[in-house]
Every structure is written in structure tokens, then in C-alpha cells.
Design an enzyme around this catalytic site. Structure first.
Site, PDB file in Angstrom:
ATOM      1  N   HIS A 136      20.224 -11.779   8.290  1.00 15.49           N
ATOM      2  CA  HIS A 136      19.232 -10.905   7.667  1.00 15.49           C
ATOM      3  C   HIS A 136      17.911 -11.609   7.415  1.00 15.49           C
ATOM      4  CE1 HIS A 136      20.740  -6.929   6.776  1.00 15.49           C
ATOM      5  NE2 HIS A 136      21.881  -7.407   6.349  1.00 15.49           N
ATOM      6  N   GLN A 151      25.528 -11.720   7.204  1.00 13.08           N
ATOM      7  CA  GLN A 151      24.488 -11.663   6.179  1.00 13.08           C
ATOM      8  C   GLN A 151      23.424 -12.727   6.391  1.00 13.08           C
ATOM      9  OE1 GLN A 151      24.549  -8.901   4.055  1.00 13.08           O
ATOM     10  NE2 GLN A 151      26.069  -8.605   5.661  1.00 13.08           N
ATOM     11  N   GLN A 165       0.821  -1.210   0.000  1.00 10.21           N
ATOM     12  CA  GLN A 165       0.000   0.000   0.000  1.00 10.21           C
ATOM     13  C   GLN A 165       0.858   1.264   0.000  1.00 10.21           C
ATOM     14  OE1 GLN A 165       0.061  -2.340   2.370  1.00 10.21           O
ATOM     15  NE2 GLN A 165      -0.191  -1.525   4.435  1.00 10.21           N
ATOM     16  N   SER A 213      19.613 -10.825   1.037  1.00  9.10           N
ATOM     17  CA  SER A 213      21.029 -10.455   1.091  1.00  9.10           C
ATOM     18  C   SER A 213      21.927 -11.664   0.827  1.00  9.10           C
ATOM     19  CB  SER A 213      21.349  -9.858   2.459  1.00  9.10           C
ATOM     20  OG  SER A 213      22.663  -9.371   2.495  1.00  9.10           O
ATOM     21  N   HIS A 263       9.555  11.609 -42.498  1.00 10.46           N
ATOM     22  CA  HIS A 263      10.811  12.038 -41.878  1.00 10.46           C
ATOM     23  C   HIS A 263      11.677  12.776 -42.896  1.00 10.46           C
ATOM     24  CE1 HIS A 263       9.605   9.342 -38.688  1.00 10.46           C
ATOM     25  NE2 HIS A 263      10.726   9.528 -38.019  1.00 10.46           N
ATOM     26  N   GLU A 323      26.220 -10.059  -4.372  1.00 12.79           N
ATOM     27  CA  GLU A 323      25.922  -8.718  -3.871  1.00 12.79           C
ATOM     28  C   GLU A 323      27.146  -8.150  -3.144  1.00 12.79           C
ATOM     29  OE1 GLU A 323      22.705  -6.569  -0.855  1.00 12.79           O
ATOM     30  OE2 GLU A 323      23.051  -8.732  -0.749  1.00 12.79           O
ATOM     31  N   HIS A 324      27.678  -8.906  -2.200  1.00  9.71           N
ATOM     32  CA  HIS A 324      28.876  -8.509  -1.460  1.00  9.71           C
ATOM     33  C   HIS A 324      29.970  -9.548  -1.679  1.00  9.71           C
ATOM     34  CE1 HIS A 324      25.350  -7.220   1.087  1.00  9.71           C
ATOM     35  NE2 HIS A 324      25.953  -6.055   0.918  1.00  9.71           N
ATOM     36  N   GLU A 329      14.343   3.569 -44.682  1.00 12.33           N
ATOM     37  CA  GLU A 329      13.475   2.919 -43.698  1.00 12.33           C
ATOM     38  C   GLU A 329      11.998   3.065 -44.047  1.00 12.33           C
ATOM     39  OE1 GLU A 329      14.541   4.312 -39.787  1.00 12.33           O
ATOM     40  OE2 GLU A 329      16.397   3.145 -39.790  1.00 12.33           O
ATOM     41  N   ASP A 337      28.255  -1.403   4.972  1.00 11.87           N
ATOM     42  CA  ASP A 337      26.834  -1.286   5.310  1.00 11.87           C
ATOM     43  C   ASP A 337      26.529   0.017   6.043  1.00 11.87           C
ATOM     44  OD1 ASP A 337      25.641  -3.464   4.204  1.00 11.87           O
ATOM     45  OD2 ASP A 337      25.491  -4.628   6.046  1.00 11.87           O
TER      46      ASP A 337
END
Length: 424
Positions: free
Chosen positions: A254, A251, A183, A229, A412, A319-320, A407, A353
């Protein structure tokens, strides 16, 4: 923690679900309700899922000041210093566009313009994330974004974590809404009576937030669809097993779907790290979460050669990535795919981080093959500019018309040829 031999050409990519049909159905209903019912839908869903009825969706100045007074003064100073480091790092990324003279007064250029408004989603739930506020807001401010909005789910007491409010206060952000979940994404994308819409939404969240961001993409821009993560550590027998284990667990704690991988050429290190992980899990406050992650996505790969180990890391595109071994800086030059690279014993992943200044919003699930971490470029757009003089037009109009007709676009060609002649 599982120990296995690294096979050549192995893919370390996880295959994670992108939401099931029921979750997608729920998200689409939420988006539709917020789009048509506005604030009323926000209050309905907040009561249903967060457990309270928000009297005011927007955080008041009194609530912000209360949070500032609650926070430990040393933590306030630490947040402020981290913010300075992050701002300094991101200021190096500023682009100014360019102007190219072509002769005869003609020129080409590029104009870099900040987005008008962006919305940052700060996740709630099992932890508070003041660092997410710093990492998302600061590059937007450096880019020149004028309106920055924060949405975050409040607790059942109707309050946001003090650290989140203080981080926002430090950066001068006071447009903060106590709205979470899909939401919140809908409100930022479509707008409601209380929350004006934005141009881009950034920030991580649960599966419903991720699916909502995917659904509204096109109506607004988004940063990325962030997955759980992950960390990969490339280490040899010069590394300390207890330190590597701690980094893997940093990690794993997480999310049960988080991924922790060690790639090493040392069987001895592999065994000691596996023992340390089990030992450290016993007194980790988030032991249940971390253990689920380690059991499902935690692996130690033993490679025959360093070249095989590097190939595996580039296949994973983590990611890391931590590199804890001899000649770590030189070895880092061989890494093509990683969201963030942490070199040497003293550059553990949490340094990035929270404090070093680099951004911790990074591509996950192997998308570092083609994606970058959040940066100033994410909050600007680039407009190309063309200015042709009459002479430059005369020199090039026949070429342009021929290309257009090749084309099949006669309109054009005629648009180019119609200019420059005497008009009756």
C-alpha cells in the site's frame, strides 16, 4: 524482514508524524483560497497538482456510461456481488431509537436521524479504489442519507478510473467531481459555485487530505484521520509460511509507511516467513513500495508464550489482525483492540477489503483502542427527547431546582419553578 525476541510489555505503536509545518501551511492556504475563491481556486490547484485544466468539475453522464462500457463484464458482476454483501452486513447495524414510558403520560426517547449530505473522498495517484466507493457509500445509503457526493483526483487526461465510476453507478451515485487533494476537502466543507457543502466527509487520502480533514473538523464532521495501512498476524507452527508472507505483503504494498508485523511463538515459522517475504518481494509488481515498508516497519516478533503474544497484539491495537493458529476462534475472544479480526487460514485480510461485507475503513496507528471502523452509526445523529406531564413536573421540580442552585445557576432553578401555576 527483521526477527526479534518479543519483550514483555513492549509497545508496538509506531510514532508517525502528523504533518510538518510546511505541509500544514500549504493546506491552510488551500482551504482559505477555496473558501474565498470557490471554483476558480479548484481549477488553479487542479492544474498545478494534477496536470490538467478541468473544463467541467462534475463528471458527466456520458463519462459514467463510457466507464461502464469499458469495464470487463465479469468485474462488473464481481463489484455488484461485493456491494450486495456489504449492504447485507451493514443493514444489521440499523438503529431505530426508542420510547420509554414513565407513567402519567410522561416519556423519554431517542430519535435517530440520517445526515442530510455526506462527501466521500476517493484517493487517486498510484492506484484506483472502487472498493472505497462501496465501503463509504453503502453504509451511508443504509443509514438513509439522501445526498451522497464523491470527489476524486482525475488523471492528466481529465478522467477518473473506470472502476471508480462504475462502482458509483452501481450504487446510483451520479454527483461526482473531478477534484482531489486538500482543495476537494475544502470544497466539501465550505461549498463552491458548483459543489454544495456537505455535513460530513469520509474517506482516506494522502497527508494533505488528512491534514485538511483535521482543519475543517468542526465546520463539518469527519470519519477519522486515517494513517498508513497496517496488518498484524498472530500465528503458530500450524500456519503456512508462504501464506503468511503473502498476507504481510498485501498491506506492505500500500505505502512505504505501511506496517506489517508477525507475532508468533514458533521460531521456525518466523525464519520461514522471513525467507518467504524476501522471495515473494522479487516478483511483486509494487516491489519498491512494499520493500520500503518491510524494511522500515516490518518486524517478526517471537514470543515465549501465547499469553505474551496476545498481550503484544492488544498493545499494538492493529488496523487488521489475522489469527492463523489452532483454536483461532477461541483465541479471538481474548483480543480487545483491533479494527478488524480475520480468523483462520481462509480469512486473509483482502477478503474483508473487497468482498465479505465488513467495512475496510478501519482505525490505524493504535487508535483501535478507542475507535471503530466505518459503520452505519457514522452517518446518523441521535436526538434525545423529553416529554414531562404536569404531575411528573410537580413531583420533580423541587429536586431539579435544588440541583441547579447547587451549581449556582439561579436562572435554571427559576425556569423550572416558573411553570404550572395559575397565570393572571
Amino acid at each position: 524482514m527483521k526477527i526479534t525476541k518479543l519483550e514483555k510489555g513492549i509497545s508496538l505503536k509506531r510514532h508517525l508524524e502528523g504533518g510538518n509545518e510546511e505541509q500544514i501551511k500549504v493546506v491552510r492556504q488551500v482551504l482559505s483560497d477555496v473558501k474565498t475563491q470557490g471554483d476558480a481556486a479548484l481549477r488553479t490547484y487542479t492544474e498545478r497538482w494534477d496536470g490538467y485544466v478541468p473544463k467541467n468539475l462534475r463528471v458527466s453522464e456520458e463519462e459514467i456510461q463510457e466507464a461502464v462500457s469499458e469495464l470487463d463484464p465479469q468485474l462488473y458482476k464481481d463489484l455488484a456481488e461485493a456491494a450486495e454483501n456489504i449492504r447485507f452486513y451493514h443493514e444489521q447495524q440499523i438503529r431505530s431509537g426508542y420510547h420509554l414510558e414513565l407513567g402519567d403520560g410522561s416519556w423519554l426517547g431517542q430519535r435517530v436521524t440520517a445526515l442530510d449530505a455526506v462527501g466521500l473522498y476517493v484517493p487517486g495517484g498510484t492506484a484506483a479504489y472502487p472498493s472505497s466507493v462501496l465501503m463509504n457509500v453503502i453504509p451511508a445509503q443504509v443509514a438513509g442519507v439522501k445526498r451522497i457526493v464523491i470527489t476524486s483526483p482525475a488523471g492528466s487526461n481529465g478522467k477518473l478510473p473506470a472502476g471508480v465510476l462504475v462502482a458509483a453507478h452501481l450504487l446510483g451515485i451520479d454527483e461526482i467531481y473531478k477534484v482531489g487533494g486538500a482543495q476537494a476537502i475544502a470544497a466539501l466543507a465550505y461549498g463552491t459555485e458548483t459543489i454544495p457543502p456537505v455535513d460530513k466527509i469520509t474517506g482516506p487520502g494522502n497527508i494533505y487530505v488528512a491534514l485538511a480533514k483535521r482543519e475543517v473538523f468542526g465546520e463539518v464532521a469527519i470519519d477519522m484521520i486515517a494513517g498508513p495501512s497496517e496488518i498484524a498476524v498472530l500465528a503458530d507452527d500450524t500456519a503456512y509460511p508462504d501464506e503468511i508472507a503473502a498476507d504481510l505483503l498485501s498491506q506492505a504494498e500500500h505505502d512505504p509507511l505501511a506496517c506489517a508485523i508477525l507475532v508468533t511463538t514458533s521460531e521456525q515459522l518466523a525464519k520461514k516467513v522471513a525467507e518467504e517475504v524476501e522471495k515473494q518481494l522479487l516478483n511483486l509488481p509494487r516491489q519498491e513500495v512494499a520493500r520500503a515498508s518491510i524494511e522500515k516497519f516490518g518486524v517478526i516478533y517471537v514470543a515465549e508464550t501465547l499469553a505474551d503474544a496476545v498481550e503484544a497484539i492488544n498493545s499494538l491495537a492493529p488496523e487488521h489482525l489475522e489469527i492463523v493458529m489452532e483454536n483461532a476462534e477461541a483465541l479471538a475472544e481474548q483480543i480487545r483492540h483491533a479494527g478488524g479480526i480475520f480468523i483462520g487460514r481462509y480469512s486473509s485480510e483482502p477478503v474483508g477489503d473487497y468482498f465479505a461485507g465488513t467495512n475496510h475503513v478501519l482505525p490505524t496507528n493504535s487508535t483501535a483502542r478507542f475507535a471503530s471502523g466505518l459503520n452505519v452509526d457514522d452517518f446518523v445523529k441521535k436526538s434525545s427527547i423529553v416529554y414531562y406531564s404536569e404531575k411528573t413536573w410537580r413531583d420533580n421540580a423541587p429536586k431539579i431546582a435544588r440541583l441547579a442552585r447547587m451549581e449556582g445557576l439561579e436562572g435554571h432553578a427559576r425556569a423550572v419553578e416558573s411553570r404550572g401555576w395559575e397565570k393572571e
